[in-house]
Scaffold this motif. Structure first.
Motif, PDB file in Angstrom:
ATOM      1  N   GLU A 115      52.991  67.714 -32.008  1.00 39.90           N
ATOM      2  CA  GLU A 115      54.796  68.330 -31.657  1.00 39.90           C
ATOM      3  C   GLU A 115      55.915  67.229 -31.659  1.00 39.90           C
ATOM      4  O   GLU A 115      56.219  67.980 -31.563  1.00 39.90           O
ATOM      5  N   SER A 116      55.229  66.437 -32.355  1.00 37.94           N
ATOM      6  CA  SER A 116      56.769  65.781 -32.987  1.00 37.94           C
ATOM      7  C   SER A 116      57.170  66.385 -33.835  1.00 37.94           C
ATOM      8  O   SER A 116      58.562  66.066 -34.421  1.00 37.94           O
ATOM      9  N   GLU A 117      56.564  67.502 -34.566  1.00 36.67           N
ATOM     10  CA  GLU A 117      57.108  68.098 -35.563  1.00 36.67           C
ATOM     11  C   GLU A 117      57.935  69.074 -34.612  1.00 36.67           C
ATOM     12  O   GLU A 117      59.203  69.680 -35.745  1.00 36.67           O
ATOM     13  N   ILE A 118      58.115  69.831 -33.894  1.00 36.93           N
ATOM     14  CA  ILE A 118      58.602  70.769 -33.354  1.00 36.93           C
ATOM     15  C   ILE A 118      60.052  70.339 -33.300  1.00 36.93           C
ATOM     16  O   ILE A 118      60.577  69.466 -32.768  1.00 36.93           O
ATOM     17  N   ASP A 119      61.287  71.415 -34.209  1.00 35.95           N
ATOM     18  CA  ASP A 119      62.238  70.864 -33.334  1.00 35.95           C
ATOM     19  C   ASP A 119      63.209  71.595 -33.331  1.00 35.95           C
ATOM     20  O   ASP A 119      63.745  72.576 -34.646  1.00 35.95           O
ATOM     21  N   LEU A 120      63.983  71.877 -32.405  1.00 37.55           N
ATOM     22  CA  LEU A 120      64.702  72.855 -32.173  1.00 37.55           C
ATOM     23  C   LEU A 120      66.060  72.632 -32.894  1.00 37.55           C
ATOM     24  O   LEU A 120      66.782  74.283 -32.854  1.00 37.55           O
ATOM     25  N   GLU A 121      66.214  71.866 -33.846  1.00 34.48           N
ATOM     26  CA  GLU A 121      67.773  71.902 -34.385  1.00 34.48           C
ATOM     27  C   GLU A 121      67.240  72.142 -35.454  1.00 34.48           C
ATOM     28  O   GLU A 121      68.469  71.264 -36.420  1.00 34.48           O
ATOM     29  N   ALA A 122      66.499  72.672 -35.699  1.00 32.07           N
ATOM     30  CA  ALA A 122      66.003  72.417 -37.475  1.00 32.07           C
ATOM     31  C   ALA A 122      66.750  73.093 -38.640  1.00 32.07           C
ATOM     32  O   ALA A 122      67.059  72.665 -39.508  1.00 32.07           O
ATOM     33  N   HIS A 123      67.354  74.371 -37.823  1.00 32.78           N
ATOM     34  CA  HIS A 123      68.068  75.230 -38.866  1.00 32.78           C
ATOM     35  C   HIS A 123      69.568  75.067 -37.801  1.00 32.78           C
ATOM     36  O   HIS A 123      69.619  74.563 -36.698  1.00 32.78           O
ATOM     37  N   GLY A 124      70.718  75.621 -38.749  1.00 30.54           N
ATOM     38  CA  GLY A 124      72.157  75.446 -38.220  1.00 30.54           C
ATOM     39  C   GLY A 124      72.170  76.169 -36.751  1.00 30.54           C
ATOM     40  O   GLY A 124      73.049  75.881 -36.093  1.00 30.54           O
ATOM     41  N   GLU A 125      71.478  77.296 -36.589  1.00 34.26           N
ATOM     42  CA  GLU A 125      71.445  78.167 -35.436  1.00 34.26           C
ATOM     43  C   GLU A 125      70.380  78.325 -34.516  1.00 34.26           C
ATOM     44  O   GLU A 125      69.260  78.095 -34.433  1.00 34.26           O
ATOM     45  N   VAL A 126      70.911  77.346 -33.056  1.00 29.58           N
ATOM     46  CA  VAL A 126      69.777  76.702 -32.383  1.00 29.58           C
ATOM     47  C   VAL A 126      69.519  78.102 -31.914  1.00 29.58           C
ATOM     48  O   VAL A 126      70.473  79.037 -31.415  1.00 29.58           O
ATOM     49  N   GLU A 127      68.152  78.649 -31.827  1.00 23.80           N
ATOM     50  CA  GLU A 127      67.910  79.911 -30.967  1.00 23.80           C
ATOM     51  C   GLU A 127      67.035  79.192 -29.898  1.00 23.80           C
ATOM     52  O   GLU A 127      67.224  80.572 -28.673  1.00 23.80           O
ATOM     53  N   PHE A 128      66.674  78.463 -29.179  1.00 26.78           N
ATOM     54  CA  PHE A 128      65.996  77.980 -27.909  1.00 26.78           C
ATOM     55  C   PHE A 128      66.611  76.794 -27.685  1.00 26.78           C
ATOM     56  O   PHE A 128      66.768  75.823 -28.855  1.00 26.78           O
ATOM     57  N   ASP A 129      66.318  76.598 -26.471  1.00 28.65           N
ATOM     58  CA  ASP A 129      66.913  74.610 -26.156  1.00 28.65           C
ATOM     59  C   ASP A 129      65.495  74.441 -24.986  1.00 28.65           C
ATOM     60  O   ASP A 129      66.015  73.164 -24.639  1.00 28.65           O
ATOM     61  N   ALA A 130      64.256  75.064 -25.245  1.00 24.64           N
ATOM     62  CA  ALA A 130      63.660  74.441 -24.487  1.00 24.64           C
ATOM     63  C   ALA A 130      61.828  75.041 -24.928  1.00 24.64           C
ATOM     64  O   ALA A 130      62.738  76.307 -25.388  1.00 24.64           O
ATOM     65  N   TRP A 131      61.202  74.001 -24.521  1.00 28.40           N
ATOM     66  CA  TRP A 131      59.864  74.713 -25.545  1.00 28.40           C
ATOM     67  C   TRP A 131      58.562  74.877 -24.752  1.00 28.40           C
ATOM     68  O   TRP A 131      59.058  73.134 -23.997  1.00 28.40           O
ATOM     69  N   ARG A 132      58.087  74.880 -24.362  1.00 29.49           N
ATOM     70  CA  ARG A 132      56.395  74.782 -23.914  1.00 29.49           C
ATOM     71  C   ARG A 132      55.352  75.364 -24.106  1.00 29.49           C
ATOM     72  O   ARG A 132      55.177  76.509 -25.392  1.00 29.49           O
ATOM     73  N   TRP A 133      54.401  75.339 -24.360  1.00 28.77           N
ATOM     74  CA  TRP A 133      53.098  76.064 -24.710  1.00 28.77           C
ATOM     75  C   TRP A 133      52.631  77.280 -23.421  1.00 28.77           C
ATOM     76  O   TRP A 133      52.647  76.679 -22.040  1.00 28.77           O
ATOM     77  N   ALA A 134      52.092  78.078 -23.231  1.00 29.37           N
ATOM     78  CA  ALA A 134      51.697  78.892 -21.926  1.00 29.37           C
ATOM     79  C   ALA A 134      50.027  79.855 -22.570  1.00 29.37           C
ATOM     80  O   ALA A 134      50.194  79.660 -24.256  1.00 29.37           O
ATOM     81  N   ARG A 135      49.576  80.136 -21.795  1.00 28.05           N
ATOM     82  CA  ARG A 135      48.979  81.477 -21.750  1.00 28.05           C
ATOM     83  C   ARG A 135      49.815  82.707 -22.409  1.00 28.05           C
ATOM     84  O   ARG A 135      49.949  83.209 -22.544  1.00 28.05           O
ATOM     85  N   LEU A 136      48.413  83.163 -23.486  1.00 29.35           N
ATOM     86  CA  LEU A 136      49.026  84.356 -23.900  1.00 29.35           C
ATOM     87  C   LEU A 136      49.133  85.651 -22.969  1.00 29.35           C
ATOM     88  O   LEU A 136      50.378  86.439 -22.988  1.00 29.35           O
ATOM     89  N   ASP A 137      48.664  86.011 -22.509  1.00 30.31           N
ATOM     90  CA  ASP A 137      48.451  86.423 -21.203  1.00 30.31           C
ATOM     91  C   ASP A 137      49.944  86.835 -20.459  1.00 30.31           C
ATOM     92  O   ASP A 137      49.733  87.808 -19.476  1.00 30.31           O
ATOM     93  N   GLU A 138      49.899  86.073 -20.160  1.00 29.05           N
ATOM     94  CA  GLU A 138      51.544  85.214 -19.202  1.00 29.05           C
ATOM     95  C   GLU A 138      52.769  85.949 -20.018  1.00 29.05           C
ATOM     96  O   GLU A 138      53.945  86.306 -19.093  1.00 29.05           O
TER      97      GLU A 138
END
Length: 165
Positions: A115-138
């Protein structure tokens, strides 16, 4: 909504790829859209296809740009294009460029990294400001309403990957 077999069937819809990243336990990665108010501000990574770009390459590029993730095994993809139109009051840049909506092919990957690989600022244009794991059906209930029918189709197409492994 419809699925088509050729990209020319919807010339006013921007070619786009979507990515569902599955955790090894079967949950899926969701990002909270940067500067978008709740309640429908969670979605999967997605983005435009460059001219001449292979769709699988575009999916891997978008995943890396929006999440930083490169450790992912390909699981499968949807067939044909899933199409949605922008709502009349949508003021996004794609509509301003003359697009009526988007046509998408969706790809499923299994996350193989840390999970340390996840980097929301990896690219110049930030798309997301938070993330989480969820169930597909939700996920269809968390997306903006005009994309919900496509998410229903994605859930149906990728349901078998949600069992982990």
């Amino acid at each position: 909504m419809s699925a088509s077999q050729t990209p020319d069937d919807h010339p006013l819809h921007r070619p786009n790829v979507g990515v569902v990243l599955f955790h090894p336990d079967g949950r899926v990665w969701l990002g909270k859209r940067h500067r978008q108010p709740p309640p429908h501000n969670w979605q999967f990574p997605q983005g435009g296809v460059d001219d001449g770009e292979d769709l699988l390459d575009a999916a891997r590029r978008e995943l890396a740009e929006e999440t930083g993730v490169t450790s992912a095994d390909y699981l499968g993809r949807t067939e044909g294009w899933m199409v949605y139109d922008f709502p009349a009051d949508f003021a996004g840049s794609k509509k301003a460029r003359g697009f009526k909506g988007q046509k998408q092919v969706w790809f499923a990957f299994r996350f193989t990294g840390e999970e340390s690989e996840i980097d929301l600022e990896a690219h110049g244009e930030v798309e997301f400001d938070a993330w989480r794991w969820a169930r597909l059906d939700e996920t269809p209930e968390l997306i903006v309403p005009f994309k919900r029918a496509v998410y229903d189709q994605v859930v149906a197409a990728f349901r078998g990957f949600a069992h982990g492994g």
